[in-house]
Design an enzyme around this catalytic site. Structure first.
Site, PDB file in Angstrom:
ATOM      1  N   LYS A 243      40.172  60.806  56.274  1.00 43.83           N
ATOM      2  CA  LYS A 243      41.192  60.461  55.274  1.00 43.83           C
ATOM      3  C   LYS A 243      42.531  60.236  55.970  1.00 43.83           C
ATOM      4  CE  LYS A 243      42.959  62.251  50.820  1.00 43.83           C
ATOM      5  NZ  LYS A 243      42.966  63.411  49.904  1.00 43.83           N
TER       6      LYS A 243
ATOM      7  N   SER B 176      42.169  62.092  45.110  1.00 48.02           N
ATOM      8  CA  SER B 176      42.776  61.141  46.015  1.00 48.02           C
ATOM      9  C   SER B 176      41.891  60.735  47.204  1.00 48.02           C
ATOM     10  CB  SER B 176      44.103  61.698  46.529  1.00 48.02           C
ATOM     11  OG  SER B 176      43.884  62.856  47.305  1.00 48.02           O
TER      12      SER B 176
ATOM     13  N   SER C 197      40.912  66.736  44.717  1.00 42.81           N
ATOM     14  CA  SER C 197      40.775  65.463  45.435  1.00 42.81           C
ATOM     15  C   SER C 197      39.555  65.317  46.320  1.00 42.81           C
ATOM     16  CB  SER C 197      42.022  65.208  46.278  1.00 42.81           C
ATOM     17  OG  SER C 197      43.026  64.667  45.473  1.00 42.81           O
TER      18      SER C 197
END
Ligand code: GLN
Length: 473
Positions: free
Chosen positions: A65, A140, A164
């Protein structure tokens, strides 16, 4: 041998590598080809990582990420304010993956600074759900989830503040583990809300998540919030749930807005848990759902407003051109660099922390947080784990919630309470509703990862969910 990245698990890839049936270079090349073929439409990645020549590691490659620092590889947290920022060091979690031989496939998309539930808050455009390209992958960590579901990475690192990891895992039909607060280092992870942020694994199976969690977890001298694990990580093998006590909190299972298809699929999984030998009982967490979201949206923005103050145009990233004085330089750099959601949270958070309001808002939210923690602790005197849907809905269409921040915030209604309590949670796919994956959330007491993984593995085996998106089979 042809490598089908859509169905290959990280564990199977490890076995093939170990047996010499494929090389790390062939494996990395297979993912590079899949990315070239499908990522133009999925947009899971913001940028590619190591070149697929097999020289950056002999292990199974990983997607990272983009709020996690990678040495020499641009890291933006999907914000314009960090465009062009190249870290001088690897985050501890990346260093641990590298030490385990994993090449970095690339950096995955997210909502700007991890603020959001759909990746639509990314300054670089949204990712799309591999099950249906007109729908969001969640967020997210939506890029990481879409990469795994779309066969563009065998496993990925996500981060989770209020849902997330679990929520995008649910929406993309994969497995995600949010570990206990303090078990995985945040050194080198771009901070959002420091009392909540955690890094964790996302993969196709519970065992893959366990294998990756084993690499990530443990004390790091560079992050004083980390602890030594009370027991080593075990890779789950359980196929029965004999003697496991499972609570089904009614507020988390009957909350307003849970889609009937999601409810039906989760109920079926709970019935299955019962048939595997678990003692299943309805229970209650009265305050957690009622107050969780409101409490989170005071604490998380308050902490974010402090964490984001370092982006001032002086030390990091974007700086406004030709300001007339210093304060205009700060003001314009921040205005130009931050998108709408971080700005909204900086303003809300600054207000909640301001003199005269601090106790009424931030202080009150902290007290409510203690109630939520205590309520969970009481439940865990009676249960080994709590079950509920991960997300009230399946993946929603792109654009459906962008005009209404509250509608977006509700996506995390069911994940936020346990995050506020610092507890670990696992999301596994438990079925389909309208052709889209449904996630089952399994939450346990602090440091209960091994047990959550065992429960998840037993259920996953019995459910036999096919993680390859239907349209790609
Ligand atoms: N969707 C929640 C938020 O917008 C949680 C995000 C996260 O866990 N990083 O804050």
């Amino acid at each position: 041998m042809t490598i089908d990245t859509l169905s290959l698990t990280a564990e199977a890839a490890q076995t093939l590598l170990g047996a010499g049936e494929i090389t790390a270079g062939e494996l990395a090349r297979a993912y590079a080809d899949a990315i070239a073929e499908r990522d133009p439409e999925i947009h899971a990645y913001l940028r590619q990582g190591d070149s697929p020549d097999g020289e950056s590691g002999e292990g199974v490659p990983i997607a990272v990420k983009d709020c996690i620092s990678t040495k020499g590889l641009e890291t933006t947290a999907a914000s314009k304010i960090l465009a062009g920022y190249v870290p001088l060091y690897d985050a501890t979690v990346v260093e641990r993956c590298r030490d385990a031989g994993m090449p970095v496939l690339g950096k995955t998309n997210l909502d700007e600074f991890a603020m959001g539930s759909s990746t639509e808050n990314s300054a670089y455009g949204p990712s799309r759900n591999p099950w249906d390209l007109d729908r969001v992958p969640g967020g997210s960590s939506g890029g990481s989830a879409a990469a795994v579901a779309g066969g563009l990475a065998p496993w990925a690192l996500g981060s989770d503040t209020g849902g997330s990891i679990k929520q995008p895992a649910a929406l993309c039909g994969i497995v995600g583990l949010r570990p206990t607060y303090g078990t995985v280092s945040r050194y080198g992870v771009i901070a959002f809300a420091s009392s909540l942020d955690q890094v964790g694994p996302m993969a196709k199976t519970v065992r893959d998540c366990a294998l990756l969690y084993e690499v990530l977890a443990g004390r790091d001298r560079n992050d004083s919030t980390t602890v030594e694990l009370p027991e080593p990580v075990t890779i789950p093998t359980a196929d029965s749930l004999n003697g496991v006590r499972l609570g089904v909190p009614k507020e988390l299972n009957d909350a307003e807005g849970i889609e009937p298809g999601v409810k039906a699929s989760v109920e079926a999984a709970i019935t299955l848990a019962d048939s595997l030998g678990a003692d299943v009982e309805e229970t209650s967490l009265p305050r957690s759902v009622e107050y969780g979201l409101a409490c989170y949206y005071l604490i998380a923005p308050a902490e974010a407003s402090a964490n984001l103050s370092r982006y001032d145009g002086v030390r990091y990233g974007h700086r406004a051109s030709e300001p007339s004085d210093l304060s205009e330089m700060y003001e314009r750099s921040r205005w130009e660099g931050f998108g709408a959601e971080p700005r909204r949270r900086i303003m809300l958070g600054t207000y909640a922390l301001s003199a005269g309001y601090y106790d009424a808002f931030y202080g009150q939210a902290q007290r409510v947080r203690t109630l939520i923690r205590n309520e969970h602790a009481e439940a865990f005197e009676r249960y080994d784990a709590l079950l509920s849907p991960t997300s009230p809905t399946v993946a929603f269409p792109l654009g459906a919630r962008t005009a209404d921040p509250i509608a977006m915030y509700v996506a995390d209604l069911l994940t936020i309470p346990s995050c506020m309590a610092g507890l670990p949670g696992l999301s596994i796919p438990c079925g389909l509703s309208e052709g889209l994956p449904v996630g089952l959330q399994i939450v346990g007491p602090q440091f209960s990862e091994n047990r959550l993984l065992q429960i998840g593995h037993a259920l996953e085996t019995a459910l036999a969910f096919d993680v390859v998106p239907e349209r790609l089979r």
